[in-house]
Design a protein around this motif. Sequence first.
Motif, PDB file in Angstrom:
ATOM      1  N   PRO A   2      60.963 -34.975 -37.426  1.00  0.00           N
ATOM      2  CA  PRO A   2      60.189 -33.820 -36.961  1.00  0.00           C
ATOM      3  C   PRO A   2      60.018 -33.853 -35.445  1.00  0.00           C
ATOM      4  N   GLU A   6      58.146 -28.629 -35.519  1.00  0.00           N
ATOM      5  CA  GLU A   6      57.633 -29.059 -36.814  1.00  0.00           C
ATOM      6  C   GLU A   6      56.198 -29.578 -36.696  1.00  0.00           C
ATOM      7  N   MET A   7      55.942 -30.399 -35.691  1.00  0.00           N
ATOM      8  CA  MET A   7      54.617 -30.986 -35.548  1.00  0.00           C
ATOM      9  C   MET A   7      53.599 -29.961 -35.070  1.00  0.00           C
ATOM     10  N   GLU A   8      54.009 -29.013 -34.256  1.00  0.00           N
ATOM     11  CA  GLU A   8      53.094 -27.938 -33.838  1.00  0.00           C
ATOM     12  C   GLU A   8      52.817 -27.004 -35.017  1.00  0.00           C
ATOM     13  N   TYR A  10      52.796 -27.996 -38.160  1.00  0.00           N
ATOM     14  CA  TYR A  10      51.846 -28.764 -38.955  1.00  0.00           C
ATOM     15  C   TYR A  10      50.439 -28.665 -38.362  1.00  0.00           C
ATOM     16  N   ARG A  11      50.339 -28.861 -37.052  1.00  0.00           N
ATOM     17  CA  ARG A  11      49.019 -28.845 -36.405  1.00  0.00           C
ATOM     18  C   ARG A  11      48.317 -27.515 -36.629  1.00  0.00           C
ATOM     19  N   ARG A  55      47.931 -32.309 -31.428  1.00  0.00           N
ATOM     20  CA  ARG A  55      49.313 -32.787 -31.376  1.00  0.00           C
ATOM     21  C   ARG A  55      49.611 -33.265 -29.973  1.00  0.00           C
ATOM     22  N   LYS A  58      55.473 -35.830 -30.532  1.00  0.00           N
ATOM     23  CA  LYS A  58      55.799 -35.820 -31.964  1.00  0.00           C
ATOM     24  C   LYS A  58      54.682 -36.420 -32.810  1.00  0.00           C
ATOM     25  N   HIS A  59      53.519 -36.667 -32.200  1.00  0.00           N
ATOM     26  CA  HIS A  59      52.399 -37.273 -32.905  1.00  0.00           C
ATOM     27  C   HIS A  59      51.369 -36.215 -33.302  1.00  0.00           C
ATOM     28  N   LEU A  60      50.655 -36.487 -34.392  1.00  0.00           N
ATOM     29  CA  LEU A  60      49.439 -35.751 -34.718  1.00  0.00           C
ATOM     30  C   LEU A  60      48.274 -36.713 -34.620  1.00  0.00           C
ATOM     31  N   HIS A  73      52.696 -40.659 -36.818  1.00  0.00           N
ATOM     32  CA  HIS A  73      54.063 -40.398 -36.363  1.00  0.00           C
ATOM     33  C   HIS A  73      54.940 -40.436 -37.606  1.00  0.00           C
TER      34      HIS A  73
END
Length: 272
Positions: A2, A6-8, A10-11, A55, A58-60, A73
């Motif tokens: 991701p 993808e991570m944004e 998700y956020r 975010r 690539k981390h939440l 991650h």
Amino acid sequence: MPEWPEMEHYRTQLSSLLGGKRITGVVVNREGSINEPPEAFANALANRTILFVERRGKHLLFHLDDGNRLLLHLMLGGWLYYGTEAKKEDSRFQVIIRLFDGNSLYFGGLRLGYLHLVSAKSALEQMKQLGPEPFDQRLTLEAFRKLFSGKRGRLKTALTDQKFIAGIGNCYSDEICFEAKLHPARSVPDLDAAAIERLYAAMRKVLIEAKEAGGYMEHPLTENDNVTGGYNSRCLVYDRGGEPCIVCGHEIQHETLSSRKMFYCPQCQGTA
């Protein structure tokens, strides 16, 4: 793996789903996915409230009401599911967070990824190593030019360097290069002002379009999620080696650069 879209994505979804929700329990099926003994990890999260989701690259980061953070991650193969019951058995998920409203947040595919409980200070220290965000207001075109002015190496390698720009990986580096009409193996010092400007515009265009389409992840976040993964079929070069370019019809090439997959159209993007 991701990336920013993808991570944004998700956020954005998790912010509304999790904000203000209290944790009632934690199931750990793989100790290697967390950074404390399972019992201590579960006890530390019990009755904590998730305030909001942030975010970075690539981390939440799940902000908790005691000031600590859950740092996620997903790495290669990681994904999330939220609901009252997952479609797979609970044992297939490395970590499950139970919530007061009856829903749970399921963490799947964390064989390489991780979910760590860290202090606010520790989270800041780890995030300090990351480069600027693609949409940081301070990353203007002029700042983008300055960023590249001191960079060496190949373009794809630069774009996927998390200490250089945070959030871009294998897929979107290729998509951005295609949009900018630049070969991903192009030498960064050889890029002129016009090329840098095209690259800046392409980065913002591709990432926003991919995020709005739900990114390329194939696992839906919720039972009724029909958005996640919507960009998977819209990639123009990534994972399309041997197929015709939709612009010129030339065969898309698949090579390896610094141990990373690289896809490009030699007709549209020229040579390295």
